[in-house]
Enzyme design. Sequence first.
Site, PDB file in Angstrom:
ATOM      1  N   ASP A 134      -9.326  57.307  28.462  1.00 32.32           N
ATOM      2  CA  ASP A 134     -10.431  57.698  29.328  1.00 32.32           C
ATOM      3  C   ASP A 134     -11.746  57.383  28.633  1.00 32.32           C
ATOM      4  O   ASP A 134     -11.794  57.185  27.410  1.00 32.32           O
ATOM      5  CB  ASP A 134     -10.350  59.170  29.702  1.00 32.32           C
ATOM      6  CG  ASP A 134     -10.364  60.089  28.484  1.00 32.32           C
ATOM      7  OD1 ASP A 134      -9.661  59.786  27.503  1.00 32.32           O
ATOM      8  OD2 ASP A 134     -11.089  61.108  28.499  1.00 32.32           O
ATOM      9  N   GLU A 199      -9.368  62.935  27.016  1.00 34.01           N
ATOM     10  CA  GLU A 199     -10.014  63.313  25.755  1.00 34.01           C
ATOM     11  C   GLU A 199     -11.494  63.586  25.938  1.00 34.01           C
ATOM     12  O   GLU A 199     -12.040  64.548  25.376  1.00 34.01           O
ATOM     13  CB  GLU A 199      -9.801  62.212  24.713  1.00 34.01           C
ATOM     14  CG  GLU A 199     -10.185  62.600  23.298  1.00 34.01           C
ATOM     15  CD  GLU A 199     -11.657  62.356  22.951  1.00 34.01           C
ATOM     16  OE1 GLU A 199     -12.118  62.876  21.915  1.00 34.01           O
ATOM     17  OE2 GLU A 199     -12.340  61.630  23.718  1.00 34.01           O
ATOM     18  N   GLU A 200     -12.179  62.745  26.709  1.00 34.73           N
ATOM     19  CA  GLU A 200     -13.618  62.910  26.889  1.00 34.73           C
ATOM     20  C   GLU A 200     -13.955  64.168  27.684  1.00 34.73           C
ATOM     21  O   GLU A 200     -15.100  64.616  27.682  1.00 34.73           O
ATOM     22  CB  GLU A 200     -14.219  61.677  27.572  1.00 34.73           C
ATOM     23  CG  GLU A 200     -13.989  60.347  26.855  1.00 34.73           C
ATOM     24  CD  GLU A 200     -14.732  60.235  25.531  1.00 34.73           C
ATOM     25  OE1 GLU A 200     -15.408  61.211  25.136  1.00 34.73           O
ATOM     26  OE2 GLU A 200     -14.633  59.187  24.876  1.00 34.73           O
ATOM     27  N   ASP A 228     -10.103  56.858  16.313  1.00 36.46           N
ATOM     28  CA  ASP A 228     -11.021  57.272  17.378  1.00 36.46           C
ATOM     29  C   ASP A 228     -12.393  57.619  16.816  1.00 36.46           C
ATOM     30  O   ASP A 228     -13.044  58.545  17.287  1.00 36.46           O
ATOM     31  CB  ASP A 228     -10.426  58.470  18.131  1.00 36.46           C
ATOM     32  CG  ASP A 228     -11.184  58.796  19.409  1.00 36.46           C
ATOM     33  OD1 ASP A 228     -11.875  57.898  19.935  1.00 36.46           O
ATOM     34  OD2 ASP A 228     -11.106  59.947  19.877  1.00 36.46           O
TER      35      ASP A 228
END
EC number: 3.4.13.20
Length: 507
Positions: A134, A199-200, A228
């Site tokens: 994402d 995740e965001e 990441d």
Amino acid sequence: MDPKLGRMAASLLAVLLLLLERGMFSSPSPPPALLEKVFQYIDLHQDEFVQTLKEWVAIESDSVQPVPRFRQELFRMMAVAADTLQRLGARVASVDMGPQQLPDGQSLPIPPVILAELGSDPTKGTVCFYGHLDVQPADRGDGWLTDPYVLTEVDGKLYGRGATDNKGPVLAWINAVSAFRALEQDLPVNIKFIIEGMEEAGSVALEELVEKEKDRFFSGVDYIVISDNLWISQRKPAITYGTRGNSYFMVEVKCRDQDFHSGTFGGILHEPMADLVALLGSLVDSSGHILVPGIYDEVVPLTEEEINTYKAIHLDLEEYRNSSRVEKFLFDTKEEILMHLWRYPSLSIHGIEGAFDEPGTKTVIPGRVIGKFSIRLVPHMNVSAVEKQVTRHLEDVFSKRNSSNKMVVSMTLGLHPWIANIDDTQYLAAKRAIRTVFGTEPDMIRDGSTIPIAKMFQEIVHKSVVLIPLGAVDDGEHSQNEKINRWNYIEGTKLFAAFFLEMAQLH
């Protein structure tokens, strides 16, 4: 000379020189002939790898804006990734994560989490890779020089939303696997994937899944790798062994729900905005020092060994300042800047809800305002203790104002810091892989931001966790014109391939 042949020759020379040098290292060398073949394959197929990244960037997998269109794109992104892994021969499960409840009472489906496995040889180690697909919101009108969802190469820079955060690194790992597969070589280690699409947006429901799978999917995992975050320079690779946590606060000051006319009420009220500004102004001084009593109590003392670690890190302050587009930092030395990014907490004020912030003039007194700020926590700081310290401090400051308004403090997010042992065997293997590919020692860095999944894996799975970033410091993740350099993407693919071979030496 053909550019591809030139790149192959350079890669071969680097491998040969570094393999000669490796006699000083304690672990055996990976098979040089295999490493050479893998690197050649990656160089010859780099345009294909870039094309795949272009296809993935084209999917608008925005998890931050909770609207059906983007959620559909997220599901499409996860399906594409699952299909890619299946074509590599992986056993893939797309785990239904249920609905996401939104503040307005509506709900949206959470995209599935991919759990994939390649290999189950009990004589080999098992490495689990975490990534997310994402992205943050992006719009051409926000200042992008190119369409954020059309990967565009300019001077070796691949611009596009998600290019560096996190589609590029996820694909680099997959590309490394595909190189071994294409050459009909056994993977040096068993590999597992856990790939999410939220995740965001805070990795919604992921912790529950990790807890549920700790004795099944994660039972045979020996090591966990995350890619990441970014290097701290433009050209020198790094390994990350720590991140800061984050406590996000809201402080509400309320007189009434409606605003006031400043001509009618100005001068006779305890104005909520004045109270709030005083509260926010009491939190941090002009040097960045947090004024909340007790906040530094759990920060560990600085050691000579730690200072030497900072001294060894390559950080060009002028380059860093220019890439950050700021005139001056609070500190003048590399060591001070790194310490205040990594080993000391920081407090940032983010905004005020309920205040007039549009162009023009509006003579109102807000009846209710909410200040928003956060504290980046460092290892050994306790989230609950910080919440109590901040609340106590604000209550003390507010009481001294003798205001008739009401104040409410709430902590809406509490994420723990994470730190690892840099002498762990996985870290040593990552160092050797970096030497092989880049011909240099990596910077051993922490990250000033928060990556909750690292702490989550450490506490639930109880395995070694390492962050191996691929992107350069100027990649601009989350911002306009996000990019990953072609060089970082391709050399990062080689790095992961070399890492597989190094990890095989541990078993």
